[in-house]
Design a protein around this motif. Structure first.
Motif, PDB file in Angstrom:
ATOM      1  N   ALA A 243       0.831  -1.202   0.000  1.00 23.18           N
ATOM      2  CA  ALA A 243       0.000   0.000   0.000  1.00 23.18           C
ATOM      3  C   ALA A 243       0.866   1.253   0.000  1.00 23.18           C
ATOM      4  N   THR A 244       1.930   1.218   0.780  1.00 24.97           N
ATOM      5  CA  THR A 244       2.820   2.382   0.874  1.00 24.97           C
ATOM      6  C   THR A 244       3.560   2.643  -0.428  1.00 24.97           C
ATOM      7  N   VAL A 245       4.172   1.593  -1.004  1.00 28.50           N
ATOM      8  CA  VAL A 245       4.977   1.819  -2.210  1.00 28.50           C
ATOM      9  C   VAL A 245       4.106   2.142  -3.421  1.00 28.50           C
ATOM     10  N   VAL A 246       2.904   1.572  -3.485  1.00 26.48           N
ATOM     11  CA  VAL A 246       2.006   1.909  -4.595  1.00 26.48           C
ATOM     12  C   VAL A 246       1.539   3.353  -4.454  1.00 26.48           C
ATOM     13  N   GLY A 247       1.255   3.779  -3.222  1.00 27.43           N
ATOM     14  CA  GLY A 247       0.878   5.170  -3.011  1.00 27.43           C
ATOM     15  C   GLY A 247       1.983   6.114  -3.422  1.00 27.43           C
ATOM     16  N   LYS A 248       3.224   5.793  -3.050  1.00 24.98           N
ATOM     17  CA  LYS A 248       4.361   6.622  -3.437  1.00 24.98           C
ATOM     18  C   LYS A 248       4.539   6.629  -4.949  1.00 24.98           C
ATOM     19  N   TYR A 249       4.338   5.473  -5.566  1.00 23.01           N
ATOM     20  CA  TYR A 249       4.473   5.384  -7.021  1.00 23.01           C
ATOM     21  C   TYR A 249       3.447   6.281  -7.715  1.00 23.01           C
ATOM     22  N   LEU A 250       2.206   6.244  -7.242  1.00 23.94           N
ATOM     23  CA  LEU A 250       1.156   7.062  -7.848  1.00 23.94           C
ATOM     24  C   LEU A 250       1.472   8.549  -7.725  1.00 23.94           C
ATOM     25  N   ALA A 251       2.125   8.927  -6.643  1.00 22.42           N
ATOM     26  CA  ALA A 251       2.453  10.344  -6.433  1.00 22.42           C
ATOM     27  C   ALA A 251       3.571  10.816  -7.353  1.00 22.42           C
ATOM     28  N   GLU A 252       4.373   9.890  -7.859  1.00 18.96           N
ATOM     29  CA  GLU A 252       5.554  10.279  -8.625  1.00 18.96           C
ATOM     30  C   GLU A 252       5.514   9.867 -10.086  1.00 18.96           C
ATOM     31  N   HIS A 253       4.549   9.021 -10.462  1.00 18.46           N
ATOM     32  CA  HIS A 253       4.533   8.492 -11.826  1.00 18.46           C
ATOM     33  C   HIS A 253       3.121   8.525 -12.409  1.00 18.46           C
ATOM     34  N   GLU A 254       3.068   8.397 -13.717  1.00 21.73           N
ATOM     35  CA  GLU A 254       1.793   8.234 -14.415  1.00 21.73           C
ATOM     36  C   GLU A 254       1.201   6.867 -14.065  1.00 21.73           C
ATOM     37  N   LEU A 255      -0.116   6.799 -13.993  1.00 22.28           N
ATOM     38  CA  LEU A 255      -0.791   5.532 -13.682  1.00 22.28           C
ATOM     39  C   LEU A 255      -0.465   4.505 -14.761  1.00 22.28           C
ATOM     40  N   PRO A 256       0.041   3.315 -14.368  1.00 23.14           N
ATOM     41  CA  PRO A 256       0.321   2.277 -15.375  1.00 23.14           C
ATOM     42  C   PRO A 256      -0.977   1.624 -15.850  1.00 23.14           C
ATOM     43  N   ASP A 257      -0.827   0.716 -16.798  1.00 24.52           N
ATOM     44  CA  ASP A 257      -1.998  -0.024 -17.279  1.00 24.52           C
ATOM     45  C   ASP A 257      -2.410  -1.107 -16.284  1.00 24.52           C
ATOM     46  N   ALA A 258      -1.433  -1.627 -15.538  1.00 25.57           N
ATOM     47  CA  ALA A 258      -1.725  -2.730 -14.610  1.00 25.57           C
ATOM     48  C   ALA A 258      -0.667  -2.782 -13.527  1.00 25.57           C
ATOM     49  N   PHE A 259      -1.058  -3.348 -12.379  1.00 29.19           N
ATOM     50  CA  PHE A 259      -0.133  -3.692 -11.314  1.00 29.19           C
ATOM     51  C   PHE A 259      -0.137  -5.218 -11.175  1.00 29.19           C
ATOM     52  N   PHE A 260       1.026  -5.833 -11.372  1.00 31.26           N
ATOM     53  CA  PHE A 260       1.197  -7.260 -11.119  1.00 31.26           C
ATOM     54  C   PHE A 260       1.909  -7.375  -9.784  1.00 31.26           C
ATOM     55  N   CYS A 261       1.169  -7.742  -8.738  1.00 29.38           N
ATOM     56  CA  CYS A 261       1.726  -7.887  -7.389  1.00 29.38           C
ATOM     57  C   CYS A 261       2.168  -9.330  -7.191  1.00 29.38           C
ATOM     58  N   PHE A 262       3.346  -9.522  -6.628  1.00 31.40           N
ATOM     59  CA  PHE A 262       3.948 -10.851  -6.548  1.00 31.40           C
ATOM     60  C   PHE A 262       3.354 -11.731  -5.465  1.00 31.40           C
ATOM     61  N   THR A 263       2.413 -11.226  -4.648  1.00 33.68           N
ATOM     62  CA  THR A 263       1.576 -12.055  -3.792  1.00 33.68           C
ATOM     63  C   THR A 263       0.185 -11.428  -3.736  1.00 33.68           C
ATOM     64  N   ASP A 264      -0.810 -12.224  -3.375  1.00 31.84           N
ATOM     65  CA  ASP A 264      -2.165 -11.703  -3.217  1.00 31.84           C
ATOM     66  C   ASP A 264      -2.255 -10.717  -2.061  1.00 31.84           C
ATOM     67  N   THR A 265      -1.473 -10.947  -0.987  1.00 26.86           N
ATOM     68  CA  THR A 265      -1.533 -10.014   0.135  1.00 26.86           C
ATOM     69  C   THR A 265      -1.023  -8.642  -0.271  1.00 26.86           C
ATOM     70  N   MET A 266       0.005  -8.599  -1.118  1.00 29.49           N
ATOM     71  CA  MET A 266       0.449  -7.304  -1.628  1.00 29.49           C
ATOM     72  C   MET A 266      -0.603  -6.692  -2.535  1.00 29.49           C
ATOM     73  N   ALA A 267      -1.296  -7.526  -3.309  1.00 27.99           N
ATOM     74  CA  ALA A 267      -2.358  -7.006  -4.170  1.00 27.99           C
ATOM     75  C   ALA A 267      -3.470  -6.371  -3.345  1.00 27.99           C
ATOM     76  N   SER A 268      -3.765  -6.935  -2.167  1.00 34.26           N
ATOM     77  CA  SER A 268      -4.799  -6.348  -1.315  1.00 34.26           C
ATOM     78  C   SER A 268      -4.384  -4.949  -0.869  1.00 34.26           C
ATOM     79  N   GLY A 269      -3.101  -4.766  -0.569  1.00 37.71           N
ATOM     80  CA  GLY A 269      -2.614  -3.439  -0.200  1.00 37.71           C
ATOM     81  C   GLY A 269      -2.692  -2.471  -1.360  1.00 37.71           C
ATOM     82  N   ALA A 270      -2.346  -2.946  -2.557  1.00 35.71           N
ATOM     83  CA  ALA A 270      -2.431  -2.095  -3.743  1.00 35.71           C
ATOM     84  C   ALA A 270      -3.874  -1.683  -4.016  1.00 35.71           C
ATOM     85  N   LEU A 271      -4.808  -2.629  -3.894  1.00 36.13           N
ATOM     86  CA  LEU A 271      -6.220  -2.318  -4.125  1.00 36.13           C
ATOM     87  C   LEU A 271      -6.718  -1.267  -3.137  1.00 36.13           C
TER      88      LEU A 271
END
Length: 349
Positions: A243-271
């Motif tokens: 959740a933290t790194v995706v939030g930081k990424y959104l603040a500094e970069h253009e929204l990508p087409d997709a996020f491939f999270c290497f575990t489902d628990t990380m995907a829950s944080g991204a969502l």
């Protein structure tokens, strides 16, 4: 008087050795024979004399399972299945958490060598740091997970192929800018040294390297340039970290087409971060995970992920451990469990 193995054998119409094989769960017994023996055990209310058995065969009837992080849902599912399937073999299970620390792994290996447990199932996250390579003669031991080795028996999935297949799925949905969440902090080469996999919980592990390799391979095969800015590392493979790194990424970069999270628990944080930012999944960005934990189908939206038969995975590990317990000098075997992409609403266009 307490019933004996001979009493059970007489009632079941088998030899005492067959009864012992059923009780110990080490040697294969035909299902119909096993059923007769188990019926006789129940009818006589047979209770094994663990102390006497241990004196006779040097076994405690206990195995150990050691995982890096018991807090994660994936670990909970593995523990549940190991306990259930080991119980069917008449084994007790000692659960341990290594926190990926070689010292803890060494202590567990010492317990097994001292016959406090009959065997050990271990999930090291990085073989370079594992006690498996430095602890000397090994007790009956089976590895599960990511490390690529040929020293002991192992159960795994093909991490590179699984990550490649998931990335191909996102490419097929029209995505070109695919962010990978969970890559190593130090970028590695674009091809993996091995193919084995499972789940791991820290950066720079075999899982992160192999899944990154599969992700890059799919991009290369599709003619999509590899963009280092789309590879997002984090210090812990946990939802709060993602959740933290995706939030930081959104603040500094253009929204990508997709996020491939290497575990489902990380995907829950991204969502969670995407929802907080008012970004619609899947209308504005797709999200996918890895492992197909039980909660993944109940996320909002339900999560596309990599799945493999967890019961088959655990059963194979116990089979290999039984082989090692029966003959610790037997050559190591490697079992690869098939994987598949489970498509859900989080990647639906």
């Amino acid at each position: 008087m307490r019933p004996t193995v001979k009493d059970v054998a007489k009632l079941a119409g088998v030899s005492p050795k067959t009864v012992s094989n059923v009780i110990n769960g080490v040697v294969f017994v035909r299902p119909e024979t096993r059923a007769r023996v188990e019926s006789a055990l129940a009818e006589l209310d047979y209770v094994p004399n663990m102390s006497a058995r241990g004196l006779r065969n040097g076994r405690s009837g206990m195995i150990a399972l050691a995982l890096p992080d018991l807090l994660r849902p994936y670990s909970a599912e593995i523990v549940h299945l190991v306990v259930e399937l080991a119980h069917e073999r008449g084994w007790g299970v000692q659960i341990e958490q290594t926190a990926a620390e070689p010292k803890r792994e060494f202590e567990l290996l010492s317990k097994a060598r001292a016959y406090l447990v009959d065997g050990l199932i271990l999930n090291p996250v990085n073989l370079d740091d594992s006690a498996v390579t430095t602890a000397g003669p090994l007790p009956p031991l089976v590895l599960i997970g990511d490390v690529d080795q040929d020293v002991v028996s192992q159960v795994a999935i093909d991490n590179v192929a699984a990550a490649r297949d998931l990335t191909k799925h996102l490419l097929a949905q029209g995505c070109r800018r695919i962010a990978a969440v969970g890559t190593p902090e130090i970028p590695r080469g674009s091809s993996g040294a091995g193919i084995l996999g499972g789940s791991a919980e820290s950066p720079g592990t075999a899982a992160s390297r192999l899944r990154t390799a599969g992700y890059r391979q799919a991009l290369e095969e599709a003619g999509v340039p590899i963009d280092p800015s789309l590879e997002i590392s984090l210090d812990r493979w946990r939802p709060e970290g993602a959740a933290t790194v995706v939030g930081k990424y959104l603040a500094e970069h253009e929204l990508p087409d997709a996020f491939f999270c290497f575990t489902d628990t990380m995907a829950s944080g991204a969502l969670s971060t995407l929802w907080s930012a008012g970004i619609d999944v899947p209308k504005q960005v797709l999200v996918a995970g890895f492992d197909d934990i039980l909660d993944s189908q109940f996320m909002i939206p339900p999560l596309t992920t990599i799945a493999f038969d967890r019961r088959e995975f655990v059963a194979a590990a116990l089979d290999l451990l039984a082989e090692r317990m029966a003959d610790k000098d037997a050559p190591p075997r490697r079992v690869i469990i098939p994987h598949r992409v489970v498509e859900r609403a989080s990647t639906a266009r």
